[in-house]
Motif scaffolding. Structure first.
Motif, short mmCIF file in Angstrom:
data_model
loop_
_atom_site.label_atom_id
_atom_site.label_comp_id
_atom_site.label_asym_id
_atom_site.label_seq_id
_atom_site.Cartn_x
_atom_site.Cartn_y
_atom_site.Cartn_z
N GLN A 179 0.83 -1.20 0.00
CA GLN A 179 0.00 0.00 0.00
C GLN A 179 0.87 1.26 0.00
O GLN A 179 0.63 2.18 -0.77
N PHE A 180 1.88 1.28 0.87
CA PHE A 180 2.75 2.46 0.90
C PHE A 180 3.54 2.57 -0.39
O PHE A 180 3.70 3.66 -0.95
N ASP A 181 4.02 1.44 -0.89
CA ASP A 181 4.82 1.43 -2.11
C ASP A 181 4.05 2.03 -3.29
O ASP A 181 4.60 2.84 -4.04
N SER A 182 2.79 1.67 -3.42
CA SER A 182 2.02 2.21 -4.55
C SER A 182 1.82 3.72 -4.42
O SER A 182 1.79 4.43 -5.42
N ARG A 183 1.73 4.21 -3.19
CA ARG A 183 1.55 5.66 -3.00
C ARG A 183 2.84 6.43 -3.20
O ARG A 183 2.83 7.50 -3.80
N ILE A 184 3.97 5.90 -2.74
CA ILE A 184 5.24 6.63 -2.91
C ILE A 184 5.60 6.72 -4.39
O ILE A 184 6.16 7.70 -4.85
N ARG A 185 5.23 5.71 -5.15
CA ARG A 185 5.54 5.73 -6.58
C ARG A 185 4.62 6.69 -7.35
O ARG A 185 4.88 7.00 -8.50
N ALA A 186 3.57 7.17 -6.67
CA ALA A 186 2.65 8.13 -7.29
C ALA A 186 3.05 9.58 -7.02
O ALA A 186 2.42 10.50 -7.54
N VAL A 187 4.10 9.79 -6.22
CA VAL A 187 4.52 11.16 -5.88
C VAL A 187 5.19 11.81 -7.09
O VAL A 187 6.18 11.30 -7.61
N ALA A 188 4.62 12.91 -7.53
CA ALA A 188 5.21 13.68 -8.64
C ALA A 188 6.33 14.56 -8.09
O ALA A 188 6.33 14.90 -6.91
N PRO A 189 7.31 14.92 -8.92
CA PRO A 189 8.43 15.74 -8.43
C PRO A 189 8.00 16.99 -7.66
O PRO A 189 8.62 17.34 -6.66
N ALA A 190 6.96 17.65 -8.09
CA ALA A 190 6.53 18.89 -7.42
C ALA A 190 5.78 18.63 -6.11
O ALA A 190 5.49 19.57 -5.37
N GLN A 191 5.46 17.37 -5.81
CA GLN A 191 4.65 17.06 -4.63
C GLN A 191 5.47 16.77 -3.37
O GLN A 191 4.89 16.61 -2.30
N TRP A 192 6.78 16.72 -3.45
CA TRP A 192 7.59 16.39 -2.27
C TRP A 192 7.45 17.42 -1.16
O TRP A 192 7.67 17.12 0.01
N THR A 193 7.05 18.62 -1.48
CA THR A 193 6.86 19.66 -0.46
C THR A 193 5.39 19.89 -0.14
O THR A 193 5.06 20.82 0.61
N SER A 194 4.51 19.03 -0.65
CA SER A 194 3.08 19.17 -0.37
C SER A 194 2.78 18.87 1.09
O SER A 194 3.44 18.04 1.72
N SER A 195 1.74 19.51 1.60
CA SER A 195 1.33 19.27 2.98
C SER A 195 0.68 17.89 3.10
O SER A 195 0.22 17.32 2.12
N THR A 196 0.68 17.39 4.33
CA THR A 196 0.08 16.09 4.63
C THR A 196 -0.93 16.29 5.77
O THR A 196 -0.96 17.35 6.40
N PRO A 197 -1.73 15.26 6.08
CA PRO A 197 -2.65 15.38 7.21
C PRO A 197 -1.94 15.64 8.55
O PRO A 197 -2.56 16.16 9.47
N ASP A 198 -0.67 15.28 8.65
CA ASP A 198 0.11 15.62 9.84
C ASP A 198 0.70 17.00 9.60
O ASP A 198 1.61 17.16 8.79
N THR A 199 0.21 18.00 10.29
CA THR A 199 0.57 19.38 10.00
C THR A 199 2.05 19.68 10.18
O THR A 199 2.54 20.68 9.66
N ASP A 200 2.79 18.83 10.89
CA ASP A 200 4.23 19.05 11.08
C ASP A 200 5.08 18.55 9.91
O ASP A 200 6.27 18.83 9.87
N TRP A 201 4.48 17.78 9.01
CA TRP A 201 5.26 17.13 7.96
C TRP A 201 4.76 17.46 6.57
O TRP A 201 3.57 17.51 6.32
N ASP A 202 5.72 17.63 5.66
CA ASP A 202 5.38 17.63 4.24
C ASP A 202 5.62 16.21 3.74
O ASP A 202 6.00 15.31 4.52
N VAL A 203 5.41 15.95 2.46
CA VAL A 203 5.56 14.60 1.91
C VAL A 203 6.98 14.07 2.15
O VAL A 203 7.17 12.92 2.56
N GLN A 204 7.97 14.91 1.92
CA GLN A 204 9.37 14.48 2.09
C GLN A 204 9.64 14.02 3.53
O GLN A 204 10.24 12.97 3.74
#
Length: 187
Positions: free
Chosen positions: A13-38
């Protein structure tokens, strides 16, 4: 309940999602407000590496990889962790939990499987990937999480649980136990 197949499912499940990350999305926000995708992915890579090292009797070094290099770091960490899960001869041995208490290696394994699945959902939401998961995986994790919630989700590391109605689906309930709103959307 056999843990290893559920762990393998969480890895997929995690593997399929990490492979869907586009180059511009590494700094996108996540549901955890302290973390971006990276930061989220680096956390997952580090946790998986620590487990593999713990079971294998070695030390792990935190990953310093960033952006797309994290995909390779994830592949190595998840392969090592799957191998470690598959090689465990006795799941009943004592093991330290991240919360500072001692549990069994099996409890630690369930906690890591739960953590990995919740972060797969975080990642899916952050990059607009599918946030659907196999029912058997979510059902098993919800059962384990309900039994161990107080031991696993320490207040300084997780948002408070969110109350949900009694007739909610398992994924919504699992996420609510970890302080996540199932309907979170990136703004």
């Amino acid at each position: 309940m056999m843990l290893v197949p559920f762990y393998r499912s969480a890895v997929r499940q995690f593997d399929s999602r990490i492979r869907a990350v586009a180059p511009a999305q590494w700094t996108s926000s996540t549901p955890d407000t302290d973390w971006d995708v990276q930061r989220l992915v680096a956390h997952v890579v580090n946790v998986q590496s620590r487990f593999a090292a713990h079971v294998g009797g070695s030390r792990s070094s935190p990953t310093e990889a960033t952006g797309e290099a994290l995909v390779g770091a994830w592949a190595a960490a998840s392969a090592a962790s799957v191998a470690a899960f598959e090689a465990v001869p006795d799941w009943s041995v004592p093991a330290p939990l991240p919360t500072g208490v001692t549990g069994t290696l099996e409890e630690l394994g369930w906690l890591l499987t739960t953590d990995l699945t919740i972060h797969a959902w975080d990642l899916a939401r952050a990059v607009n990937a599918s946030d659907e998961f196999p029912n058997d995986l979510i059902g098993a994790l919800l059962e384990q999480t309900k039994a161990s919630h107080e031991r696993w989700f320490r207040p300084e590391a997780f948002a408070p649980s969110i109350p949900v109605p009694g007739c909610t689906d398992d994924l919504t309930e699992l996420l609510a136990l970890s302080g996540r709103n199932r309907w979170w959307r990136r703004t």
